[in-house]
Design an enzyme around this catalytic site. Structure first.
Site, mmCIF file in Angstrom:
data_model
loop_
_atom_site.group_PDB
_atom_site.id
_atom_site.type_symbol
_atom_site.label_atom_id
_atom_site.label_comp_id
_atom_site.label_asym_id
_atom_site.label_seq_id
_atom_site.Cartn_x
_atom_site.Cartn_y
_atom_site.Cartn_z
ATOM 1 N N HIS A 178 0.679 -0.959 0.077
ATOM 2 C CA HIS A 178 -0.561 -0.131 -0.133
ATOM 3 C C HIS A 178 0.870 1.240 0.461
ATOM 4 O O HIS A 178 1.712 1.221 0.081
ATOM 5 C CB HIS A 178 -0.829 -0.238 1.351
ATOM 6 C CG HIS A 178 -1.875 -0.990 0.594
ATOM 7 N ND1 HIS A 178 -2.098 -2.020 1.404
ATOM 8 C CD2 HIS A 178 -3.851 -0.849 0.614
ATOM 9 C CE1 HIS A 178 -3.262 -2.845 1.255
ATOM 10 N NE2 HIS A 178 -4.436 -1.919 0.616
ATOM 11 N N LYS B 230 -0.226 4.865 4.782
ATOM 12 C CA LYS B 230 -1.970 3.717 4.644
ATOM 13 C C LYS B 230 -1.308 4.322 6.455
ATOM 14 O O LYS B 230 0.104 3.913 6.913
ATOM 15 C CB LYS B 230 -1.696 2.482 4.521
ATOM 16 C CG LYS B 230 -2.212 1.683 5.424
ATOM 17 C CD LYS B 230 -2.618 0.617 4.127
ATOM 18 C CE LYS B 230 -3.713 -0.160 4.883
ATOM 19 N NZ LYS B 230 -5.012 0.365 5.622
HETATM 20 N N1 LIG Z 1 -13.196 -0.800 3.166
HETATM 21 C C1 LIG Z 1 -12.269 -0.465 1.642
HETATM 22 O O1 LIG Z 1 -12.839 -0.437 0.428
HETATM 23 C C2 LIG Z 1 -10.990 0.409 1.818
HETATM 24 C C3 LIG Z 1 -10.793 0.820 3.187
HETATM 25 N N2 LIG Z 1 -10.134 1.930 3.485
HETATM 26 C C4 LIG Z 1 -9.765 2.411 5.052
HETATM 27 O O2 LIG Z 1 -10.384 3.509 4.747
HETATM 28 C C5 LIG Z 1 -10.044 4.392 6.247
HETATM 29 C C6 LIG Z 1 -9.572 5.823 5.523
HETATM 30 O O3 LIG Z 1 -8.677 5.852 4.141
HETATM 31 P P1 LIG Z 1 -8.001 7.343 3.283
HETATM 32 O O4 LIG Z 1 -9.711 7.845 2.921
HETATM 33 O O5 LIG Z 1 -7.756 6.207 2.244
HETATM 34 O O6 LIG Z 1 -7.799 8.361 4.197
HETATM 35 P P2 LIG Z 1 -7.206 9.186 4.742
HETATM 36 O O7 LIG Z 1 -6.058 10.029 5.304
HETATM 37 O O8 LIG Z 1 -6.986 10.258 2.952
HETATM 38 O O9 LIG Z 1 -8.710 9.936 5.308
HETATM 39 C C7 LIG Z 1 -9.191 9.215 6.735
HETATM 40 C C8 LIG Z 1 -10.238 10.599 7.207
HETATM 41 O O10 LIG Z 1 -10.746 10.500 8.409
HETATM 42 C C9 LIG Z 1 -10.679 11.738 8.477
HETATM 43 N N3 LIG Z 1 -10.547 11.521 10.684
HETATM 44 C C10 LIG Z 1 -9.619 11.705 11.170
HETATM 45 N N4 LIG Z 1 -10.429 11.600 12.546
HETATM 46 C C11 LIG Z 1 -11.647 11.239 12.481
HETATM 47 C C12 LIG Z 1 -12.994 11.371 13.221
HETATM 48 N N5 LIG Z 1 -12.542 11.534 14.351
HETATM 49 N N6 LIG Z 1 -13.965 11.248 12.749
HETATM 50 C C13 LIG Z 1 -13.953 11.015 11.917
HETATM 51 N N7 LIG Z 1 -13.298 11.423 10.969
HETATM 52 C C14 LIG Z 1 -12.556 11.438 11.045
HETATM 53 C C15 LIG Z 1 -9.801 12.381 8.679
HETATM 54 O O11 LIG Z 1 -9.413 13.631 9.010
HETATM 55 P P3 LIG Z 1 -7.985 14.523 9.099
HETATM 56 O O12 LIG Z 1 -7.351 14.315 7.340
HETATM 57 O O13 LIG Z 1 -8.385 16.467 9.243
HETATM 58 O O14 LIG Z 1 -7.359 14.154 10.530
HETATM 59 C C16 LIG Z 1 -9.445 12.108 6.725
HETATM 60 O O15 LIG Z 1 -10.221 12.811 6.130
HETATM 61 C C17 LIG Z 1 -8.689 3.841 6.280
HETATM 62 O O16 LIG Z 1 -8.892 3.348 7.390
HETATM 63 C C18 LIG Z 1 -8.190 2.733 5.127
HETATM 64 O O17 LIG Z 1 -7.918 2.072 5.376
HETATM 65 C C19 LIG Z 1 -9.284 2.255 2.345
HETATM 66 C C20 LIG Z 1 -9.443 1.666 0.670
HETATM 67 C C21 LIG Z 1 -10.275 1.087 0.094
HETATM 68 O O1 LIG Z 2 -5.613 1.789 3.500
HETATM 69 C C1 LIG Z 2 -6.045 1.642 2.192
HETATM 70 O O2 LIG Z 2 -5.788 2.880 0.909
HETATM 71 C C2 LIG Z 2 -6.808 0.854 1.205
HETATM 72 N N1 LIG Z 2 -7.533 -0.253 2.590
HETATM 73 C C3 LIG Z 2 -7.939 -1.645 2.446
HETATM 74 C C4 LIG Z 2 -7.392 -2.228 3.432
HETATM 75 O O3 LIG Z 2 -6.376 -2.185 4.926
HETATM 76 O O4 LIG Z 2 -7.408 -3.635 2.990
HETATM 77 C C5 LIG Z 2 -8.663 -1.380 1.171
HETATM 78 C C6 LIG Z 2 -7.301 -1.270 0.806
HETATM 79 O O5 LIG Z 2 -6.099 -2.001 0.157
HETATM 80 C C7 LIG Z 2 -6.981 -0.023 -0.068
#
Ligand SMILES: NC(=O)C1=CN([C@@H]2O[C@H](COP(=O)(O)OP(=O)(O)OC[C@H]3O[C@@H](n4cnc5c(N)ncnc54)[C@H](OP(=O)(O)O)[C@@H]3O)[C@@H](O)[C@H]2O)C=CC1
Ligand SMILES: O=C(O)C1=N[C@H](C(=O)O)C[C@H](O)C1
Length: 238
Positions: A133, A137
């Site tokens: 990744h 992450k």
């Molecule tokens: N299940 C799936 O298919 C996938 C899962 N993921 C997962 O999704 C999550 C987010 O990924 P990604 O978008 O890349 O990460 P980012 O770091 O880009 O986004 C996370 C967001 O959450 C915000 N945040 C921080 N604290 C809080 C809070 N208390 N309440 C609500 N929001 C908050 C952050 O704000 P700030 O920047 O201001 O701190 C930021 O905007 C990760 O856990 C990742 O592993 C990702 C891709 C696919």
């Molecule tokens: O953080 C990411 O970007 C992703 N997180 C998910 C995971 O932890 O499996 C899904 C995807 O691989 C992208």
């Protein structure tokens, strides 16, 4: 459909774009705890949570207490998953969690289970998982890699658990690599001295995760209860 985005980072923004293309409206974008919001004053059909591990449980269960269905893709908070499902049922709310919402990965999960079933009796092969990744992450290994390991463990009584990098014989080693701009690559390998069998999924962008999450939200909107992505994609797996 009126969507609240709990987490407005890389995934929140990818979901916003896909949701708009499918005719949905984003009524709330938050990057902080939602406890301080008066959610009763906002018309919300579904909340989609892609935030950070430390925020997910509190935000998801606050949504349940406001009778808002939740689609969650945040990884790294699953020690609290059972507690969240209990609160969902108690509040008569609706919930789907998936470590990976990509339709391709959900097909890959089924391949992984089938391959694990076939390989469990072949003692000459050792199994391992690698995930790669992007460098921002927060969690390692990925939620998807943990799902892959759990699927193998469910099929193979010789495997009792998984470990990052160095595993005992009855555990699956999981290797986590961090490289700039990689959206998510997962490989399951079975190796013997004679040959190697590998299955691999490589995400080319965040679009697949975002599309799967919006499809899950459309499916969940008028339901009650706890579901998985397999329920959403049931017609694919008949
Ligand atoms: N299940 C799936 O298919 C996938 C899962 N993921 C997962 O999704 C999550 C987010 O990924 P990604 O978008 O890349 O990460 P980012 O770091 O880009 O986004 C996370 C967001 O959450 C915000 N945040 C921080 N604290 C809080 C809070 N208390 N309440 C609500 N929001 C908050 C952050 O704000 P700030 O920047 O201001 O701190 C930021 O905007 C990760 O856990 C990742 O592993 C990702 C891709 C696919
Ligand atoms: O953080 C990411 O970007 C992703 N997180 C998910 C995971 O932890 O499996 C899904 C995807 O691989 C992208």
């Amino acid at each position: 459909m009126k969507i609240a985005l709990l987490g407005y980072g890389k995934m929140g923004k990818a979901i916003e774009e896909i949701a708009a293309n499918r005719g949905h409206e984003i009524v709330l974008r938050v990057s902080e705890d939602i406890e301080s919001y008066n959610l009763k004053e906002i018309e919300i059909d579904v909340a989609i949570d892609f935030s950070v591990p430390k925020a997910a449980f509190k935000n998801i269960t606050t949504a349940f207490k406001n009778k808002i269905p939740v689609v969650s893709g945040t990884t790294g908070w699953l020690d609290d998953y059972e507690k969240a499902t209990e609160i969902c049922k108690k509040e008569d709310a609706a919930f789907i969690y998936a470590s990976n919402f990509s339709i391709g990965v959900n097909v890959f999960f089924e391949l992984n289970k089938k391959l694990a079933q076939m390989m469990k009796g072949l003692q000459d092969y050792s199994v391992e998982i690698e995930e790669i990744h992007h460098t921002q992450k927060l969690d390692a290994p990925s939620g998807t890699a943990i799902s892959l390991a759990q699927q193998i463990i469910s099929e193979n009584p010789n495997k009792k658990g998984w470990q990052l990098d160095h595993a005992d014989k009855d555990e699956i080693p999981v290797h986590a690599k961090r490289i700039t701009d990689v959206h998510g690559t997962h490989t399951v390998s079975y190796k013997s001295t004679i040959d190697t069998i590998e299955i691999m999924h490589m995400a080319h962008s965040r679009q697949g995760f975002a599309l799967g999450a919006v499809i899950a939200a459309e499916w969940l909107k008028d339901k009650k209860g706890v579901y998985t992505m397999k329920d959403v994609l049931s017609s694919l797996f008949e």
